[in-house]
Design an enzyme around this catalytic site. Structure first.
Site, PDB file in Angstrom:
ATOM      1  N   GLU A  19      59.926  72.900  39.633  1.00 18.15           N
ATOM      2  CA  GLU A  19      59.443  72.106  38.505  1.00 18.15           C
ATOM      3  C   GLU A  19      60.107  70.742  38.386  1.00 18.15           C
ATOM      4  O   GLU A  19      59.633  69.874  37.642  1.00 18.15           O
ATOM      5  CB  GLU A  19      59.644  72.893  37.203  1.00 18.15           C
TER       6      GLU A  19
ATOM      7  N   GLU B  92      69.103  91.722  48.824  1.00 13.97           N
ATOM      8  CA  GLU B  92      70.173  91.209  47.978  1.00 13.97           C
ATOM      9  C   GLU B  92      71.540  91.752  48.368  1.00 13.97           C
ATOM     10  O   GLU B  92      72.566  91.206  47.980  1.00 13.97           O
ATOM     11  CB  GLU B  92      69.893  91.548  46.518  1.00 13.97           C
TER      12      GLU B  92
END
Length: 312
Positions: free
Chosen positions: A91, A122
Site C-alpha cells: 500500500e 514458519e
C-alpha cells in the site's frame, strides 16, 4: 449443558496461546451476543498499541536516517503476520508514491503463502535468514519483523541476517519477553493477551499488528515529506478515483477552481505536490520541482512555511 473448560491449568508462557478465561461458552451464544463479544475484545488491540506508542516513536526516529539515505523497508513474517507485512508494503506505493523496490515483503513459504497456508514454513529459521540475504539486505535498510508469538523461527532468522548485515531491526510481537523482541534493535510489544477463540491470533493480535504497522509506516512517510499538512500529496494517481482525489487535494491546498487544478496537475505530470507549489508560489513546474528537490521533498519547507518535525 456444562461449559467446556480446560482440565489443567494453562501454563504456556505466551499469553496469545492461552485459553481466554471469560468465554468458555462462546459456542453457545446467539449471533448478536457472539458478535458483541468479538467486537468488544478488539478494544484490547487498540489499548496494546496505545501502550506501545513510545516504542513506535523510537522506531520511527531510528529508521528515518537510513530511509533518508536511500534505504528500504523490508518486512518479514509468517502466516497472518506475514500477510499483514505484505499488505503494508504494497500500500505504500499508491498512497505515498514510495518506490515499490524500496518496500520489500518477505513471507515464510513465499508468494504462495499470501493466499494459502504453507505448513511448516514458519518453523524454518534458516529460510528467514536466506530470504533476507537474497534481497541483499544492507546497512541502510530497515527490517520490520512481525510475529504474534514472538518465537517464530522464520522471523528470528530474518532479524539475525538483518543485524549481521548492519540493518536496523524493528520487531512487533504480542507476547512480552520473547526472543524476537530481545533480538531486535527496536522492540515493540503489542500485549493483547489471550484470544476469544484461543490461539487465533488473526483476531486482536492481528488487529494490533495492523494498527501498529499503519502507524509506523504512515509516521515514517509523514516525516519523509510525503504529506503536506494532513494531505496525501504524494498519492499516485493510477485510476479515476485517485485522479479525482488528486484534483480535490490541489483545490483544498491552494483554493484553485477545478479547471485550474486539473490544468496545473497536467503540467505537473500528475504530481499533487508539484502542482500545489506551482500554484502557491506562481512558478513553473520545473521551478517547483527544483524547490522540492532542494527541500528534500518536503512541500512545507519548499513553501518556507515551517520546519518539518516541529509543531508550528
Amino acid at each position: 449443558m456444562d461449559s467446556v473448560v480446560p482440565t489443567t491449568p494453562d501454563q504456556d508462557p505466551r499469553r496469545t496461546e492461552r485459553v481466554h478465561p471469560d468465554h468458555a461458552d462462546l459456542d453457545l451464544l446467539d449471533a448478536a451476543a457472539l458478535v458483541q463479544v468479538l467486537v468488544l475484545d478488539q478494544q484490547d488491540a487498540l489499548n496494546a498499541v496505545q501502550a506501545a506508542a513510545p516504542a513506535l516513536a523510537r522506531a520511527v526516529e531510528a529508521a528515518l536516517g537510513r530511509l533518508n539515505a536511500g534505504g528500504r523497508l523490508v518486512y518479514a513474517g509468517a502466516g497472518t503476520s506475514g500477510r499483514l507485512g505484505v499488505l503494508d508494503a504494497t500500500e505504500l506505493t499508491p498512497t505515498f508514491s514510495w518506490p515499490p523496490e524500496r518496500a520489500v515483503p518477505l513471507i515464510a513459504g513465499g508468494e504462495r503463502a499470501i493466499r494459502q497456508a504453507v505448513e511448516g514454513a514458519e518453523d524454518d529459521e534458516e529460510a528467514g535468514a536466506l530470504d533476507a540475504q537474497a534481497v541483499q539486505i544492507g546497512p541502510l535498510d530497515v527490517l520490520i519483523a512481525v510475529a504474534a508469538s514472538g518465537t517464530t523461527p522464520y522471523a528470528l532468522g530474518a532479524v539475525r541476517a538483518a543485524k549481521e548485515a548492519g540493518a536496523l531491526a524493528i520487531a512487533l510481537a504480542n507476547n512480552p519477553g520473547t526472543p524476537l523482541l530481545h533480538a531486535a534493535d527496536c522492540p515493540i510489544l503489542l500485549d493483547t493477551g489471550p484470544e476469544v477463540i484461543s490461539g487465533s491470533t488473526r483476531l486482536k493480535a492481528g488487529t494490533a499488528q495492523k494498527i501498529a504497522l499503519n502507524t509506523l509506516s504512515s509516521a515514517l512517510m509523514v516525516r519523509l515529506g510525503k504529506v503536506y499538512g494532513n494531505l496525501m500529496v504524494d498519492v499516485k494517481s493510477t485510476n479515476a478515483k485517485l485522479e479525482d482525489r488528486a484534483v480535490r487535494l490541489v483545490r483544498h491546498a491552494t483554493g484553485a477552481d477545478e479547471a485550474t487544478a486539473k490544468a496545473v496537475l497536467d503540467s505537473a505530470g500528475g504530481s499533487v505536490k508539484t502542482a500545489l507549489v506551482m500554484l502557491r508560489l506562481d512558478v513553473t513546474a520545473a521551478e517547483a520541482e527544483a524547490r522540492l528537490a532542494a527541500a528534500g521533498g518536503h512541500a512545507r519547507t519548499a513553501l518556507e512555511e515551517g520546519t518539518v518535525g516541529v509543531d508550528s
